[in-house]
Design an enzyme around this catalytic site. Structure first.
Site, PDB file in Angstrom:
ATOM      1  N   ARG A 234       0.819  -1.220   0.000  1.00  0.00           N
ATOM      2  CA  ARG A 234       0.000   0.000   0.000  1.00  0.00           C
ATOM      3  C   ARG A 234       0.854   1.273   0.000  1.00  0.00           C
ATOM      4  O   ARG A 234       0.472   2.284   0.598  1.00  0.00           O
ATOM      5  CB  ARG A 234      -0.992   0.027   1.164  1.00  0.00           C
ATOM      6  CG  ARG A 234      -1.776  -1.251   1.356  1.00  0.00           C
ATOM      7  CD  ARG A 234      -2.367  -1.763   0.079  1.00  0.00           C
ATOM      8  NE  ARG A 234      -3.054  -3.046   0.280  1.00  0.00           N
ATOM      9  CZ  ARG A 234      -3.595  -3.729  -0.735  1.00  0.00           C
ATOM     10  NH1 ARG A 234      -3.507  -3.291  -1.972  1.00  0.00           N
ATOM     11  NH2 ARG A 234      -4.197  -4.863  -0.504  1.00  0.00           N
TER      12      ARG A 234
ATOM     13  N   GLU B  73      -5.898 -12.031   8.036  1.00  0.00           N
ATOM     14  CA  GLU B  73      -5.499 -12.085   6.630  1.00  0.00           C
ATOM     15  C   GLU B  73      -4.341 -13.058   6.411  1.00  0.00           C
ATOM     16  O   GLU B  73      -3.335 -12.729   5.780  1.00  0.00           O
ATOM     17  CB  GLU B  73      -5.150 -10.676   6.127  1.00  0.00           C
ATOM     18  CG  GLU B  73      -6.322  -9.726   6.277  1.00  0.00           C
ATOM     19  CD  GLU B  73      -6.122  -8.365   5.628  1.00  0.00           C
ATOM     20  OE1 GLU B  73      -4.977  -7.903   5.551  1.00  0.00           O
ATOM     21  OE2 GLU B  73      -7.125  -7.791   5.201  1.00  0.00           O
TER      22      GLU B  73
ATOM     23  N   ARG C 253      -2.456  -5.700  17.266  1.00  0.00           N
ATOM     24  CA  ARG C 253      -3.497  -5.119  16.398  1.00  0.00           C
ATOM     25  C   ARG C 253      -4.826  -5.862  16.518  1.00  0.00           C
ATOM     26  O   ARG C 253      -4.861  -7.096  16.633  1.00  0.00           O
ATOM     27  CB  ARG C 253      -3.031  -5.102  14.942  1.00  0.00           C
ATOM     28  CG  ARG C 253      -1.855  -4.157  14.745  1.00  0.00           C
ATOM     29  CD  ARG C 253      -1.355  -4.168  13.329  1.00  0.00           C
ATOM     30  NE  ARG C 253      -2.080  -3.285  12.449  1.00  0.00           N
ATOM     31  CZ  ARG C 253      -2.639  -3.660  11.302  1.00  0.00           C
ATOM     32  NH1 ARG C 253      -2.613  -4.913  10.916  1.00  0.00           N
ATOM     33  NH2 ARG C 253      -3.233  -2.775  10.541  1.00  0.00           N
TER      34      ARG C 253
ATOM     35  N   ARG D 148     -18.543  -8.893   9.239  1.00  0.00           N
ATOM     36  CA  ARG D 148     -17.137  -8.549   9.523  1.00  0.00           C
ATOM     37  C   ARG D 148     -17.044  -7.364  10.479  1.00  0.00           C
ATOM     38  O   ARG D 148     -16.108  -7.292  11.296  1.00  0.00           O
ATOM     39  CB  ARG D 148     -16.421  -8.250   8.203  1.00  0.00           C
ATOM     40  CG  ARG D 148     -15.010  -7.761   8.396  1.00  0.00           C
ATOM     41  CD  ARG D 148     -14.297  -7.624   7.074  1.00  0.00           C
ATOM     42  NE  ARG D 148     -13.073  -6.862   7.230  1.00  0.00           N
ATOM     43  CZ  ARG D 148     -12.327  -6.424   6.227  1.00  0.00           C
ATOM     44  NH1 ARG D 148     -12.694  -6.681   4.980  1.00  0.00           N
ATOM     45  NH2 ARG D 148     -11.231  -5.731   6.438  1.00  0.00           N
TER      46      ARG D 148
ATOM     47  N   ASP E 157     -12.181  -1.220   7.444  1.00  0.00           N
ATOM     48  CA  ASP E 157     -10.813  -1.153   6.923  1.00  0.00           C
ATOM     49  C   ASP E 157     -10.485   0.166   6.233  1.00  0.00           C
ATOM     50  O   ASP E 157     -10.419   0.200   5.004  1.00  0.00           O
ATOM     51  CB  ASP E 157     -10.594  -2.313   5.939  1.00  0.00           C
ATOM     52  CG  ASP E 157      -9.126  -2.494   5.593  1.00  0.00           C
ATOM     53  OD1 ASP E 157      -8.304  -1.758   6.145  1.00  0.00           O
ATOM     54  OD2 ASP E 157      -8.831  -3.372   4.779  1.00  0.00           O
TER      55      ASP E 157
ATOM     56  N   GLU F 148      -4.557   4.131   0.511  1.00  0.00           N
ATOM     57  CA  GLU F 148      -4.991   2.911  -0.174  1.00  0.00           C
ATOM     58  C   GLU F 148      -6.408   3.051  -0.716  1.00  0.00           C
ATOM     59  O   GLU F 148      -6.712   2.590  -1.815  1.00  0.00           O
ATOM     60  CB  GLU F 148      -4.922   1.738   0.814  1.00  0.00           C
ATOM     61  CG  GLU F 148      -5.469   0.438   0.261  1.00  0.00           C
ATOM     62  CD  GLU F 148      -5.411  -0.707   1.278  1.00  0.00           C
ATOM     63  OE1 GLU F 148      -4.960  -0.490   2.419  1.00  0.00           O
ATOM     64  OE2 GLU F 148      -5.820  -1.822   0.910  1.00  0.00           O
TER      65      GLU F 148
ATOM     66  N   HIS G 217     -16.164  -0.246   0.765  1.00  0.00           N
ATOM     67  CA  HIS G 217     -15.438  -1.414   0.285  1.00  0.00           C
ATOM     68  C   HIS G 217     -15.851  -1.849  -1.120  1.00  0.00           C
ATOM     69  O   HIS G 217     -15.973  -3.043  -1.397  1.00  0.00           O
ATOM     70  CB  HIS G 217     -15.609  -2.586   1.264  1.00  0.00           C
ATOM     71  CG  HIS G 217     -14.332  -3.371   1.440  1.00  0.00           C
ATOM     72  ND1 HIS G 217     -13.703  -3.990   0.385  1.00  0.00           N
ATOM     73  CD2 HIS G 217     -13.573  -3.617   2.529  1.00  0.00           C
ATOM     74  CE1 HIS G 217     -12.612  -4.596   0.832  1.00  0.00           C
ATOM     75  NE2 HIS G 217     -12.501  -4.366   2.130  1.00  0.00           N
TER      76      HIS G 217
END
Ligand code: GCW
Length: 709
Positions: free
Chosen positions: A176, A299, A331, A343, A372, A400, A528
């Site tokens: 990113r 992830e 995190r 989510r 996110d 990003e 998103h």
């Protein structure tokens, strides 16, 4: 101050129309100096500055940080006045006296003019680092046009750890990153100490950054090997005089992956011993090592869940290894493809029950929003909901999801919006900024983390305006209650111009920019909808990825009848993760602000919004407005030609053209897709997209930046 340098001879004009050749002097305005732009002043101003700062006085046994403060003043004064000033121990009229005053907060400072019976400026810090911050604050005031003989100020940071996170890989790619390769030249380290490391430390310290993690949170274990620790040590040595502690992103499975052990189970004694020894090895090389930042069970990253343990087990194991010497930044960006739950809800569910279970040197690092780093998100429901755990507030500085380095989007307003959001955790006024500064629940530890946007591009950040986001992050980490507009103004005065009309115009553009991006990308709480992988441009049609929650279709849920994610009690009930007044208001579309409408509700296309328009009409109108605003940014910039230097003017103009084109693309592709689903006519006066959905879908980008190694 920044009048155009000598203009280009007319005879060169044909070339200048094709390639960006600049007039003499313009080549210097490449952005490298960031906001530490110490240009030669006009004669009168230079004389006044030289008089007010005729020498720099340091203590008899100065620390290395005190010398860094003196070196910065020396550099700035010599550049701005055109002659070197002495650095001495003897006070005289016009001296800048650097001192430590232990009655001040450790990293705080006080600048006082005309003290000690002599006409001097005294810059005192609670420690030598406080003095360094004071020196930078004095220079900031000078660069903003303050009278150098009369600058007085006192300040101390409200947040303990002001943390830049680099997502830089060990092969120098940056996940990113949109400003070229990593500035850390690992291959040549530790022998070659690039000048950039010093300039980076100066810039970071000038805005109060005191912690830096140098490698990607999606980490590789090799950084923990001895030859790499030696490289990290070389950076730590350069950062130390600037009050910056180095952190590493630790890969949870390192002992196993590096081949030392057969497991990385945090409760296994051999694993605990391995990390303890590793911490000891790091501290032997870097005595002020800050600690570890960890992305675990997220992830595809390994973590304690791999062994049936929870996040507290994992974090506390590393915390024990560091002991009182360092911190674990654990995190909370966790979600699983195996969890059918919304989510939005997963991190809160995972962490809330662990409140109070973390070791005293663990900070849980929480993104500003629950999904996110989207162009707009409601604040993360963990803020205010974890009273027994210090929480760090994490934002992306790199863009990003806000147009990479090609769109102008000043993020000060985005950070401010999240920091000013009221959690209602302890009644009204429980704003996120009070979680970030630790005051809401009385925590000693407090932290703000920003994902860096720095690379080897000459201007560091990929564009001139992206520098403002680095700057704004630092200033808000120093004081999360500060105003984004004030910060924008400070930055413009230090970087572009002092011309009041131009300052107002540029600040105005910055203040409007992020909202424009939200409108042309994802209005009304949509989120998103980015294309897969690189996240460049629209991909609302994507619905075939293996992980359901990576599909834009998962988030917009649009069909013939309606659009939006129902997070009200009739849907996933994510609203219940917020304190009562918000949970109540956001449960009902009528009391949900338009900004978050489709974040929390699935509504028919015919739903009447607050404006009286149907949802479909309101959506098209918002996209159109976003495009008009992107066009407006380019037009507003055109009026500034001649008010700022030609080089930065031209470079920014080119980017604003890209932004306008891509704003149209975002609008048209999104509308074409939604219209294919809902079959509705374009609202009166709105133009239909020029291409078909298939045509938008077929656009591919090879080698888009920022995907990392
Ligand atoms: O926004 C997402 C990015 C990932 C990143 C992740 C994270 C480092 O798309 O590239 O991984 O966030 O925050 O861990």
């Amino acid at each position: 101050m920044n009048r155009n340098p000598t203009s280009l001879p007319d005879v060169l004009a044909p070339l200048a129309r094709i390639v960006p050749v600049y007039a003499p002097g313009a080549e210097r305005e490449d952005g490298y100096d960031l906001w530490l732009r110490y240009r030669r002043l006009g004669d009168g101003a230079a004389a006044a500055l030289a008089k007010a700062a005729s020498r720099i006085v340091i203590p008899r046994t100065p620390s290395i940080a005190m010398l860094a403060a003196a070196a910065e003043l020396h550099l700035a004064l010599a550049s701005m006045c055109g002659e070197a000033v002495t650095v001495t121990h003897d006070v005289a009229d016009g001296a800048i006296v650097l001192a430590v005053d232990p009655s001040l907060a450790r990293e705080g400072y006080r600048i006082s003019a005309a003290t000690e019976g002599k006409r001097v400026t005294r810059i005192a810090g609670g420690s030598d680092i406080g003095t360094l911050y004071g020196a930078f604050a004095w220079l900031r005031a000078v660069l903003m046009g303050g009278d150098p003989a009369a600058i007085e100020a006192a300040s101390a940071p409200k947040v303990g750890l002001r943390f830049l996170n680099h997502w830089d890989n060990l092969d120098r790619t940056i996940e990113r990153g949109y400003a070229g390769q990593s500035i850390w030249d690992w291959w040549k380290l530790p022998d070659v100490k690039d000048r950039r490391y010093l300039d980076y430390a100066r810039a970071a310290a000038s805005i109060g950054i005191n912690a830096v993690s140098v490698n990607n949170v999606s980490s590789r274990p090799e950084i923990l090997l001895p030859d790499w620790i030696a490289k990290v040590r070389a950076l730590a040595d350069i950062f130390r005089p600037y009050g910056i502690r180095i952190f590493l992103a630790a890969r949870f499975s390192a002992p196993k992956e590096l081949g030392f052990l057969g497991t990385a189970d945090p409760l296994d004694p051999a694993v605990r011993a391995w990390w303890k020894a590793k911490a000891g090895e790091i501290y032997a090389a870097i005595p002020d090592f800050g600690g570890f930042v960890v992305k675990a069970n997220s992830e595809g990253q390994p973590g304690p869940h791999d062994y049936g343990r929870d996040h507290a087990d994992g974090a506390n194991m590393l915390a024990e290894a560091l002991g009182s010497r360092g911190l674990v930044m654990w995190r909370a960006f966790v979600y699983s493809q195996h969890d059918p739950e919304d989510r939005h809800k997963q991190a809160y569910t995972d962490f809330k029950r662990l409140d109070g279970k973390f070791a005293p040197n663990v900070i849980v690092q929480v993104k500003n929003g629950a999904i996110d780093f989207q162009p707009r998100e409601p604040f993360h429901p963990m803020f205010g909901a974890m009273p027994a755990t210090p929480l760090a507030f994490e934002v992306q500085i790199t863009k990003e999801y806000l147009g990479f380095a090609t769109h102008l989007a000043y993020l000060g307003t985005m950070y401010e919006e999240a920091l000013q959001a009221d959690t209602f955790a302890q009644g009204p006024g429980s704003i996120v900024a009070k979680v970030a500064d630790g005051s809401l629940h009385g925590h000693q530890l407090s932290a703000m983390a920003g994902v860096a946007n720095v690379g080897v591009d000459r201007n560091w950040c990929g564009s001139h305006f992206d520098q403002a986001n680095w700057y704004a992050f630092g200033r808000l980490a120093w004081d999360p209650h500060a105003s984004a507009r004030d910060i924008a103004r400070e930055w413009v005065l230090q970087t572009f111009t002092h011309d009041p009309a131009a300052v107002d115009a540029i600040v105005g553009m910055m203040m409007d920019s992020r909202e424009a991006v939200v409108r042309y990308m994802m209005p009304l709480g949509l989120h998103h909808l980015f294309d897969t992988g690189h996240h460049h441009g629209p991909g609302p049609w994507v619905d075939n990825l293996a992980r359901p929650e990576w599909n834009p279709a998962y988030y917009h849920r649009a069909d013939r009848n309606g659009i939006g994610f129902d997070r009200s009690p009739s849907g996933s009930n994510a609203v219940a993760q917020y304190a009562a007044p918000l949970a109540h208001a956001w449960s009902d579309p009528a009391t949900t602000p338009d900004n978050f409408l489709l974040w929390f509700h699935h509504l028919p296309w015919t739903y009447r919004t607050a404006s009286g328009k149907t949802l479909w009409e309101a959506m098209v109108a918002a996209y159109d407005q976003g495009v008009a605003e992107a066009h407006g940014l380019a037009e507003r910039w055109k009026k500034l030609e001649g008010a700022i230097d030609p080089r930065r003017y031209a470079e920014t103009s080119q980017l604003l053209t890209v932004q306008e084109r891509e704003a149209k693309w975002w609008r048209d592709a999104s509308i074409a897709y939604f219209r294919e689903l809902n079959g509705l006519e374009m609202p009166r006066g709105a133009a239909a997209p020029p291409l078909t959905v298939e045509q938008y879908r077929s656009i591919v980008f090879h080698y888009a930046p920022g995907r990392g190694g």
